[in-house]
Design a protein around this motif. Structure first.
Motif, PDB file in Angstrom:
ATOM      1  N   ASP A   1       0.741  -1.163  -0.065  1.00 34.71           N
ATOM      2  CA  ASP A   1       0.046  -0.023   0.070  1.00 34.71           C
ATOM      3  C   ASP A   1       0.913   1.448   0.030  1.00 34.71           C
ATOM      4  O   ASP A   1       0.548   2.398  -0.611  1.00 34.71           O
ATOM      5  N   ALA A   2       1.970   1.229   0.860  1.00 37.07           N
ATOM      6  CA  ALA A   2       2.675   2.472   0.646  1.00 37.07           C
ATOM      7  C   ALA A   2       3.451   2.701  -0.552  1.00 37.07           C
ATOM      8  O   ALA A   2       3.635   3.723  -0.903  1.00 37.07           O
ATOM      9  N   ALA A   3       3.857   1.634  -1.168  1.00 37.32           N
ATOM     10  CA  ALA A   3       4.636   1.786  -2.478  1.00 37.32           C
ATOM     11  C   ALA A   3       3.552   2.321  -3.554  1.00 37.32           C
ATOM     12  O   ALA A   3       4.084   3.114  -4.229  1.00 37.32           O
ATOM     13  N   ALA A   4       2.480   1.606  -3.573  1.00 35.67           N
ATOM     14  CA  ALA A   4       1.347   2.113  -4.403  1.00 35.67           C
ATOM     15  C   ALA A   4       1.209   3.750  -4.214  1.00 35.67           C
ATOM     16  O   ALA A   4       1.073   4.509  -5.111  1.00 35.67           O
ATOM     17  N   PHE A   5       1.275   3.909  -3.054  1.00 28.70           N
ATOM     18  CA  PHE A   5       0.924   5.380  -2.527  1.00 28.70           C
ATOM     19  C   PHE A   5       2.041   6.334  -3.119  1.00 28.70           C
ATOM     20  O   PHE A   5       1.751   7.416  -3.651  1.00 28.70           O
TER      21      PHE A   5
END
Lengths: 704, 704
Positions: B412-416
């Motif tokens: 989720d953090a990388a996609a963000f």
């Protein structure tokens, strides 16, 4: 373990060393809030009785369970309430009814929210607990963990992440996360942690109480605190005083030190914001070292646990890199550690053993020659160990490893540390190198700046810990004049200060123009004429002061003008004051107020027109002595003026400190009657000529 | 690789990308100074020819060796001189005779020592090299290492400790250790380093030249410098300007920033000390970000290499710990990062996905609920990604691991981060947790304070990098009056300033008491009467000023008194000056001097009696524009007064900045003729009323 040395408000033995524990909401799943404490109690060797409460199961995680607390065959010392916020109040009621001594409420959604129902529910839980004398930890608490007794009543996942080991460190925190992050950082460095406690909302049991409780554990040799709000300063002060007696250092993060941080703290745990300068003064005054973040909290641990008590701040830097020495010298200067001036004897002995291009001045630069001759360390360090000017040592090895005899360097460094018995730290960015020194028991840092910061902290904290708190002065009795107005007018304010031993300007309160003439005749020269009214603070800004009046006629005219102006402003007319103009070398200011948390607070400040716009001030918490007052004044930006500059005489700092101490005594003795005192300006004159308070405003306490 | 874009003083291609290398003093032992470069050249893939020189061996480390340089069948581009200090001068001579382009002298014991013989030998080596155009790196250099070309001409052990990998970072250092410590720290984080060069004593080739050379390598995307002494500011400025053009950020440690550090630097490399405020202004002016230690040098690397160019400083903090958020808010406030005010739209969307007790104000507190619902991250971050107020993001996970779905949080953090394209950093003290985020390419810090510091550095550096340097103003021609005295008297100083466009007080130079009477008549009111002499600076301290003269008679009397006093003091008597007293809202001061390293430097300062004792000043390097002048004035402690406080009007900051810029132009245009200009006091009046220079002292340059 005995907690009986100094009982706190209520005995928290049941919280830290219970003989029996009930878990309300116990879960078979060890990864749930209600399951993890049960797992921990069995895994970490709790030897008392454990009673899982679960209406749906007879056995939870292999332990016999009970459908309700009432069914448990004894009264548990401690109850862990691991049910939802909605169910928690019933569980608290059941615990109180059963006679439980301490209940930990883990659910969130109470006083930390903006929801009035949550706040009310929290108050009701406490009220019900108080009826039977039960103490509540939380709500919104991650729990308490004592690895000495095995009473790990916590749902933190950290104790799975990093295996515990009993040891000399105690952590008490208002945040769950901050009770375990320092634990994790210390455990990864192989340091044992006995206590890791999170107080949550502190509806009842506070951080200060728990701090006092863990300090009574004789195994505790270092206490780390995470604080968002100091709720009971007196109790925290007691804990700190006891720690000082036991020689246990306390290191604390007090967050919310900026406006924005304080706002965030309010929305986190409803923390009250205090003036951060006052917090700082409180912590320093109690010998608590303040750091700013979680890494700062643990940075100096190894040094404290060595029981090193440096007698000074003079640092010696030894490195195999000149650059490293230069950077270390910069860091040391910025952190207020002077570099020791190495004696000639030592220099000669060092020079004999080093190559010509090395530097035997401090920082000592062994140069890359260490690569070809690892013996240099061993021949140099025994010489340094005998250097009397050195208080602290940094061994910086920014590069080593391949080609270096790191084993020999480590042996030599360890022997050196044993020989000097002064603090020695190693800085080595390569972990393969650092590991050698760590294994030899030397505090070792990847970051040289951290290494020096740790030494600076140790030395500065030692200074705080050695300072004895000033004894409370009891001789003074404070008497305010009768009256209902919240403010005393200037005449009464000055009279009050004079009556209580402060040097104020001579003045006459005039009720007629003729009075003003006579007052002028008494003083002559230049006088100030000021309206006197208990409704008129901030006189200058309101045109209620006439300065530099130089005749009786002008004084009479000023009387009339000011009385008229008071009338125009619809302010009470207590008269006007005539006082001589006082020449000052510098206008300063003093203030005092009674802080609801910390009690009497004194402010010392530069004076003048821009006292608010360009603040230059420090605070002191009463009681304090003349030395503390001097430190406060000397901490101001204007401090050089006290010594006299550009041919000016020094200021009368002694008289200033005496007045400051007196003000602290008045504020302390008058705490119930006084709200604040504002002495501005305080005219500082040349040494020997004293100080003169020229204007003052005393504010009464509002009766509770 | 081409280094031909912008040739530096002499082409250093031969140093960085040689086609052939001789090693004088080549050793069969790869752990010796003469052996290690040979090992590196073969191990790290140098594809040119290598010629070991060793009188005793035919083969060194398996490579055919030569008994002397003269015997080598070609002219090597580069020679590594790895012999002792005693033998180095002969080796240099041999290299020059052979036609070698660049020689690296590794031995220590030259200009960095206090030994005059060593210093002399260094100068002689350079002189001999200059005769054939050969460049010298060193002496006392650890060597140069280019992992792009494989030309690793260094004896550092670090390249054995941590295996190299080619990459976008270049390091140029005046210290051997500081050329490789950042290398080691970066390589341990998996970041590729192409250049790692140590200049040593800089008898010839300087850090600035090497910086310019590596910037011409198109693979270089970040340049790190370690500086003890800036010897050629103009060349470093050129390098920085070229880096700005190429959008390559430069980060530098400039050590010796404290007095003690500067002393240490002097004994390390004989570094000249510069006023650190001037160094700071130079670095900032050239868009170079300054850090204080080796860890600071590498801290922000990952962020730079992402090519993130934040458009503002508004930070959003997301954490699963309220305490972490509070501490982050404190740190952000201290580092000057405001917390973004989250829009209502975003707040509502966030609140919908979070538990009631979470906080959707910034810092956003997901609370421990993240433990039971790892989806919270994934539902919250896409909402935040669209928040227009945010410039920078911190994701703080002080606790995760067991029980948390860290894989999902990482996804989720990388996609963000991909979605926002704004800087996103992760703080996670547990390395097991951090490793996840690192592997997803997110800059990850163990220490939350470091994470925020990296964001602050990125944003602040971006501000510096965007600022265009002020164009050099060429229109001004500076004409000093004829004369031999080093100082101009006050009348000439004021006239000089007025002639060059600065606002000075009207004045009359009087040669008789009658002149003084007439001058008084011209101005009326209150005037100042001042002795005028090119031998009398510091007039006030010597009783050579009479203020507040209010009649023609008094002016005449003052004339007589001051002329007598000049005579008594045996000072030249150029007359006396009568000038009206100028009322100021604030007395300020301006100064300028020609720094031997940095050229024209302007100082802006609060004024008054305590200008030295209580300094409040900033410096600017010319040329600079009005915006830069404003930033300098606004950086002073007294800055609030510019806006007006306590009902006072604002000061005429515009006029002040215009005068400041003008002074910079005069200093720049007059560099050959002027040594310094001292304008004190500069009377600042209310906005619209301008500023008036009331006293001035101009100092001529000493002819070279």
């Amino acid at each position: 373990m005995s907690l009986s040395l100094r009982p706190s408000r209520a005995d928290l033995t049941a919280a830290l060393c219970p003989e029996s524990i009930a878990i309300i909401g116990a879960s078979d799943n060890p990864h749930k809030v209600g399951g993890r404490p049960l797992m921990y109690l069995s895994r970490f060797g709790f030897r008392g009785r454990v009673y899982p409460i679960n209406p749906a199961r007879d056995v939870v995680q292999g332990v016999r369970a009970y459908s309700e607390l009432a069914a448990v065959p004894e009264t548990p010392d401690l109850a862990i309430i691991a049910v939802s916020a909605a169910q928690a109040p019933d569980a608290v009621r059941a615990c109180a009814a059963k006679g439980v001594k301490v209940a930990i409420v883990m659910a969130a959604g109470f006083g930390e929210t903006t929801d009035p129902n949550g706040r009310l529910a929290e108050q009701q839980m406490v009220a019900e607990a108080r009826q039977t004398g039960m103490r509540i930890v939380g709500p919104n608490s991650q729990g308490l963990a004592n690895f000495g007794s095995g009473a790990v009543a916590s749902f933190s996942t950290m104790f799975v992440e990093v295996a515990p080991a009993d040891g000399p460190v105690a952590i008490v925190s208002q945040s769950g996360v901050m009770s375990v992050v320092p634990y994790g950082l210390l455990r990864e460095r192989g340091i044992g942690v006995r206590h890791s406690h999170a107080t949550g909302n502190e509806a009842d049991v506070t951080l200060a109480e728990l701090a006092l409780a863990v300090l009574q554990d004789p195994e505790v040799r270092l206490l780390l605190l995470y604080i968002e709000s100091i709720r009971d300063a007196a109790m925290l002060g007691r804990a700190a005083d006891f720690a000082r007696e036991r020689e246990v250092p306390i290191v604390a993060v007090k967050s919310g030190r900026t406006t924005r941080g304080a706002q965030a703290a309010r929305s986190h745990t409803g923390a009250l914001a205090s003036d951060d300068q006052v917090v700082e003064a409180f912590l320093r005054g109690h010998g608590i070292w303040r750091v700013s973040d979680m890494h700062g909290l643990v940075r100096t641990t190894e040094l404290y646990l060595k029981d090193w008590r440096p007698r000074g701040r003079e640092l010696v830097i030894v490195s195999n890199s000149g650059a490293s020495g230069v950077m270390a010298a910069d860091t040391a200067a910025e952190l207020g550690l002077p570099l020791a001036t190495i004696s000639d004897t030592t220099r000669r002995a060092l020079a004999a053993g080093l190559p010509d291009f090395a530097s035997v001045a401090n920082p000592i630069d062994i140069t890359a020659a260490l690569l070809t001759d690892s013996q240099l360390f061993g021949s140099l360090l025994p010489v340094l160990a005998r250097e009397p000017a050195a208080d602290l040592f940094l061994l910086a090895l920014p590069v080593a490893g391949e080609g270096y005899d790191v084993a020999a360097l480590t042996r030599d460094a360890a022997a050196f540390a044993a020989q000097t018995n002064k603090p020695v730290v190693v800085a080595a960015p390569q972990d393969s190198v650092a590991a050698w020194f760590r294994s030899a028991g030397l505090p070792t840092f990847a970051n040289q700046t951290d290494a020096i910061a740790a030494l600076a902290q140790l030395a500065s904290h030692e200074g705080l810990r050695r300072r004895r708190p000033a004894p409370m002065s009891l001789a003074l009795t404070v008497r305010l004049p009768a009256g209902a107005s919240p403010l005393l007018n200037e005449a009464d304010s000055l009279a009050f200060l004079e009556n209580h031993g402060l040097p104020v300007v001579p003045y006459v309160l005039c009720l007629s123009a003729d009075d003003a003439r006579r007052a002028y005749a008494r003083f002559g020269g230049a006088v100030a004429v000021k309206a006197c009214s208990d409704q008129a603070p901030h006189k200058s800004d309101r045109g209620l002061v006439v300065l530099d009046v130089r005749s009786a006629d002008d004084a009479a005219a000023a009387f009339t003008r000011l009385m008229t102006r008071l009338g125009d402003l619809k302010l009470g007319r207590d008269g006007i004051i005539v006082a001589p103009m006082i020449a000052a070398r510098r206008e300063l200011a003093l203030g005092a107020r009674i802080d609801p948390t910390f009690g009497p607070v004194v402010m010392v400040s530069d004076g003048g027109r821009y006292i608010e716009a360009l603040p230059d001030r420090a605070v002191l918490l009463a009681p304090f002595d003349g030395d503390a007052a001097r430190v406060a004044w000397q901490s101001l930006r204007i401090a050089p003026l006290f010594d006299g500059v550009r041919g000016e005489p020094p200021l009368d700092l002694e008289a200033l400190c005496a007045a400051t101490v007196r003000l602290g005594q008045i504020a302390a003795a008058g705490s119930g009657q006084l709200a604040s005192l504002d002495l501005n300006p305080v005219m500082a004159r040349a040494a020997g000529d004293g100080v003169v308070i020229v204007d003052a405003l005393v504010e009464r306490a509002v009766p509770q």
